[in-house]
Design a protein around this motif. Structure first.
Motif: not given
Lengths: 357, 267, 309
Positions: C17, C21, C25
């Motif tokens: 992650m 991420f 995002i």
């Protein structure tokens, strides 16, 4: 599989960095820096370079101009929040009206605008959306018309909108890609108002365009018709005179016949407004006042060979005395009104004209 | 690769002819444009050779240099952002399993595939609904967004060929995550990182449609400038500018010629 | 420094992650959300001066069903299909020649330079070549081949020509990459077994480069389908494509729901194309295991046993 060591990477990074430094230095040098700025959102090439330079000399303010080619394009940006950095925007009459009614522009401080006394009453009369000039200052009143390359069209032709029905020039003619302009032309030719909301009249105009005019034109072009005309690519263009003549060397002007058809056409008044949230409001006022100083306005008119409309004091400073058109030619023309929801009547028909046939 | 049975045969094979013709086809417009940039006359009639348009280009075009500056700034910032984010994500996706992995994998291919008008318009509408002012920032965001998938794909392709046991070996030797990353992985995938950075910069510099929608006051880039010149501008100056840009492209491609193949593979 | 020792699975999750991420995002905010907004807008009422009013309606989709749009859609489809097929047909021999060549870097260099040159400049170059008063016609007139300039521009033909020009590299590069990975010994093997040159190419190479072919198709067709600048600048009065309509709806008629609805359809069509491409790539990867020279020999022997066709 090759392995790249830190040596390689460092070398490449150094080259990149050097390049970046170099470019930034060069471009920073060229893109001049100045303390005071003014951001204009204007029609493509509508403020002469000479005036921009003069303004900078007199006030120290640097003008940065972004362009648009149509009110719709400008307004779409405004509505999308993309116009907040601009200090002056130049909408046409109908869009000025819309922007005022939507509270998008701010009130002007007339104490900073003594030169407003030179703004012609003919123009303010027509500006029924803001007759006291509370929110706008007229920039120029002009009109579109038809430019004919008489070197390539040496024979007789009809000096009305019906020229577009003339098959001898088929494939060499263009219309503006502008719904109000083209439909307005058809409506005026049929004797109706360019702002009509009568559906039968609109249908008649649509049929005229589709059946008699469109087959002869090659393109709907609002942007590059001037250049193409000067290259001899297009012979008959629905155009704004300044765009055409700016592309031609002066010795070729005699071969161009520009006229506003006697039935009338669509005229325009372009205005200056200050949008809400503008940062350089004082500079904006300075510019508006500067433009209407008769000597400066004369420079503006001469640059584009405009007739002396809009500013009453400019005529005596002008160097030109031959114009593409005069106030009298505009006698039958209509100004674009804000049609509100009736615009859809035009939209639907324009869609048919542009896409279906 | 030894397949002389093919190339020995005929004079010029069909595919070789096609290759030559195609390359000519691709270059002809560039030649024409370059040729006329040296023409002293404005039109298509050759007068005599002249550098006047280059002079005008360099000395008489302030808005050009502003646009150029904007283009460079945006290209570099968006490429760096895309390269960093994309490479990290590629590492994460290739070697780890975690929640949200398939979502990220799917979503990252989309910007590559959608037509530019869609991306441009959706970003314009997005920025306007969350009331972000259009300008350099929005262009930067848009460029980084459409660059990311390329970085992701290119680095991922390289990672697929990378032998994971090297990492395990490093771990056995006591490296922690950061050391393994910086000293083993990154140097090994550097070609992919560099070539994707290169691709990003190029694509950012030449993007028109998306930039057209999300640019704001004074944030025009070079392609937008070219567009306004095509609409209204002195033709030969555009030619001169074109030649300069072609030279620039050649320079970039030549500097990174080692990475061209990887770049090609990412398309 | 006290290190927290996590369980392997948890650590894997966390690290994964951490790496992914940031990009995730970014995409969610700047890509997924905008797309979601577009989906939403397509179901809303149009604001009179642009923007939308928040009330649900299918008005935009109903407006799409319209003979003028249908005409534009059909035109976009056939222009895109034709241009794509041209691109791929040209790209196959070109990719083949490149893959075979000993000067791959040079050839790549030559193909990529025009590809990386600013698209507007390339379009502009074609305008100056194809114009009735342009380079090509001046040449033809000077050589006495024609008396007057031919109308080579501002029609569908010029749109196709310039589209092919712009997107040819999109077809060449993936095909080159795939063909490059192809084992040419297979062709030798086929020749040894009696196939002609053409037969070996068609029956051996093609099935193996299917993924390259589908990539080439998709990467060419989708951008061509959504093309905007080319039809705008070199097209005539009847060369409008879907991309132009979408832009017009945003900037001219300010009908954002309609623009969104069109965008939705375009997006869905593109997604279908992508999934088809991914699926065929997967199929090919699976099939690759069955593609060894021995396997092929088996196939051909079986074929010959059944008697030549």
């Amino acid at each position: 599989m090759e392995v790249y060591t830190m040596k390689h990477i460092r070398l490449i990074l150094i080259v990149l960095l050097a390049g970046l430094l170099g470019f930034t230095l060069i471009s920073c040098n060229r893109a001049s820096k100045s303390a005071e700025k003014l951001y204009l959102y204007n029609w493509t090439y509508y403020t002469p370079d000479e005036l921009v330079a003069k303004f900078k000399k007199e006030t120290g303010i640097e003008i940065i101009i972004d362009n648009f080619a149509s009110n719709e394009e400008m307004f779409a940006k405004v509505m999308a929040g993309g116009a907040e950095g601009y200090d002056i925007i130049f909408p046409s009459s109908d869009y000025t009206s819309i922007m005022i009614n939507h509270g998008l522009v701010q009130e002007l401080d007339h104490s900073l605008l003594p030169n407003l006394k030179y703004v012609s009453p003919t123009v303010t009369e027509k500006a029924d959306y803001d007759p006291d000039l509370k929110y706008h200052v007229p920039y120029f009143m002009g009109s579109s018309g038809i430019a004919v390359n008489t070197a390539r069209v040496p024979f007789e032709y009809e000096r009305t909108w019906a020229i577009f029905a003339d098959q001898r020039m088929a494939g060499r003619m263009t219309f503006l890609d502008d719904m109000r302009e083209v439909m307005g032309a058809a409506l005026k030719h049929l004797g109706y108002s360019g702002n009509t909301t009568d559906e039968r009249e609109l249908d008649e105009a649509t049929a005229l365009i589709i059946n008699e005019w469109k087959p002869n034109i090659i393109k709907f072009d609002s942007e590059s018709f001037g250049k193409a005309f000067s290259r001899g690519e297009f012979w008959v263009v629905h155009s704004y005179p300044e765009n055409v003549f700016a592309e031609l060397p002066a010795d070729m002007w005699d071969s161009v016949d520009f006229f506003i058809p006697p039935e009338g056409g669509m005229m325009y008044i372009d205005n200056m407004v200050i949008p809400n949230g503008a940062k350089n409001v004082k500079n904006a006022h300075k510019f508006m006042n500067f433009i209407h100083d008769p000597k400066n306005y004369a420079i503006f008119l001469d640059e584009f060979d405009f007739p002396p409309t809009t500013n009453t004091g400019a005529e005596k400073y002008m160097k030109n005395d031959a114009f593409f058109f005069t106030d009298k030619d505009l006698v039958n023309s209509d100004l674009n009104d804000d049609l509100g929801e009736y615009l859809d009547l035009y939209n639907a028909r324009w869609q048919k004209i542009r896409y279906e046939h | 690769m030894n397949y002389h049975s093919y190339s020995k045969k005929k004079r010029a094979s069909f595919s070789d002819t096609m290759l030559v013709l195609t390359i000519l086809f691709l270059f002809v417009p560039l030649f024409v444009v370059t040729f006329f940039s040296f023409n002293s006359a404005k039109g298509m009639q050759w007068e005599h050779a002249s550098l006047i348009w280059y002079k005008t280009l360099i000395f008489d075009s302030p808005s050009l240099w502003l646009a150029f500056k904007n283009s460079i700034i945006i290209a570099l910032t968006s490429s760096i952002t895309a390269t960093v984010l994309g490479s990290l994500a590629a590492i994460g996706i290739t070697w780890y399993r975690f929640k949200g992995r398939s979502y990220i994998t799917t979503i990252s291919y989309l910007p590559m595939v959608l037509p530019e008008v869609i991306i441009g318009i959706s970003m314009l509408i997005f920025f306007s609904s969350v009331k972000i002012k259009l300008g350099m920032f929005t262009i930067f965001v848009a460029h980084a967004t459409f660059n990311l998938p390329f970085v992701f794909m290119m680095v991922q392709a390289r990672l697929d060929e990378f032998d994971y046991s090297t990492i395990e070996a490093a771990r056995d030797l006591g490296a922690n995550e950061r050391q393994a990353l910086m000293k083993v992985v990154v140097p090994a995938i550097m070609p992919a990182i560099l070539s994707s950075f290169l691709m990003c910069t190029t694509m950012s510099l030449e993007d028109f449609v998306i930039t057209f929608f999300v640019s704001g006051p004074g944030s025009g880039t070079l392609p937008l400038y070219v567009y306004s010149m095509i609409r209204y501008g002195v033709s030969p100056v555009i030619n001169a500018l074109s030649f300069v840009m072609i030279l620039g492209t050649m320079l970039i491609a030549f500097t990174f010629r080692r990475f061209l193949k990887t770049a090609a593979a990412s398309t | 420094m006290k290190k927290k020792v996590l369980k392997p699975a948890k650590r894997e999750q966390l690290l994964g992650m951490l790496y992914s991420f940031p990009m995730g995002i970014w995409f969610t905010v700047f890509f997924t959300v905008p797309l979601a907004i577009i989906i939403l807008y397509s179901f809303m009422k149009r604001g009179l001066y642009g923007g939308v009013e928040y009330s649900f309606t299918l008005e935009a989709y109903k407006q799409m069903i319209n003979p003028s749009f249908a005409k534009v859609l059909v035109r976009t489809l056939w222009i895109s299909a034709f241009s794509t097929i041209l691109c791929v047909l040209i790209a196959i021999p070109v990719g083949y020649a490149m893959a075979k060549s000993k000067h791959q870097t040079l050839l790549l260099f030559l193909i990529i330079i025009p590809f990386w040159t600013n698209s507007l400049i390339r379009i502009y170059a074609w305008i100056s070549i194809l114009s009735t008063e342009g380079f090509l016609n001046s040449l033809l007139i000077r050589l006495g081949i024609v008396k007057e300039g031919l109308h080579l521009i501002y029609n569908n033909g010029s749109v196709i020509l310039v589209l092919v020009y712009m997107y040819l590299p999109f077809a060449i590069l993936p095909l080159f990459t795939t063909i490059d990975k192809f084992d040419f010994f297979l062709l030798d093997a086929a020749r040894d077994l009696g196939a002609t040159k053409l037969e070996s190419i068609v029956k051996v190479m093609f099935p193996n480069i299917k993924s390259g072919l589908s990539t080439a198709f998709i990467f060419t067709f989708i951008p061509i389908f959504g093309a905007y600048t080319v039809p705008l600048l070199v097209g005539g009065k009847d060369s409008t494509m879907i991309g132009n309509i979408i832009v017009d709806q945003v900037s001219k008629t300010r009908n954002w729901p309609l623009a969104s609805a069109f965008s939705m359809i375009l997006t869905i069509a593109s997604l279908i194309g992508v999934f088809w491409m991914l699926a065929s790539a997967q199929r090919e990867a699976a099939a690759k295991n069955k593609n060894t020279p021995q396997a092929y020999e088996q196939k051909v022997r079986a074929h010959h046993r059944r008697g030549k066709r």
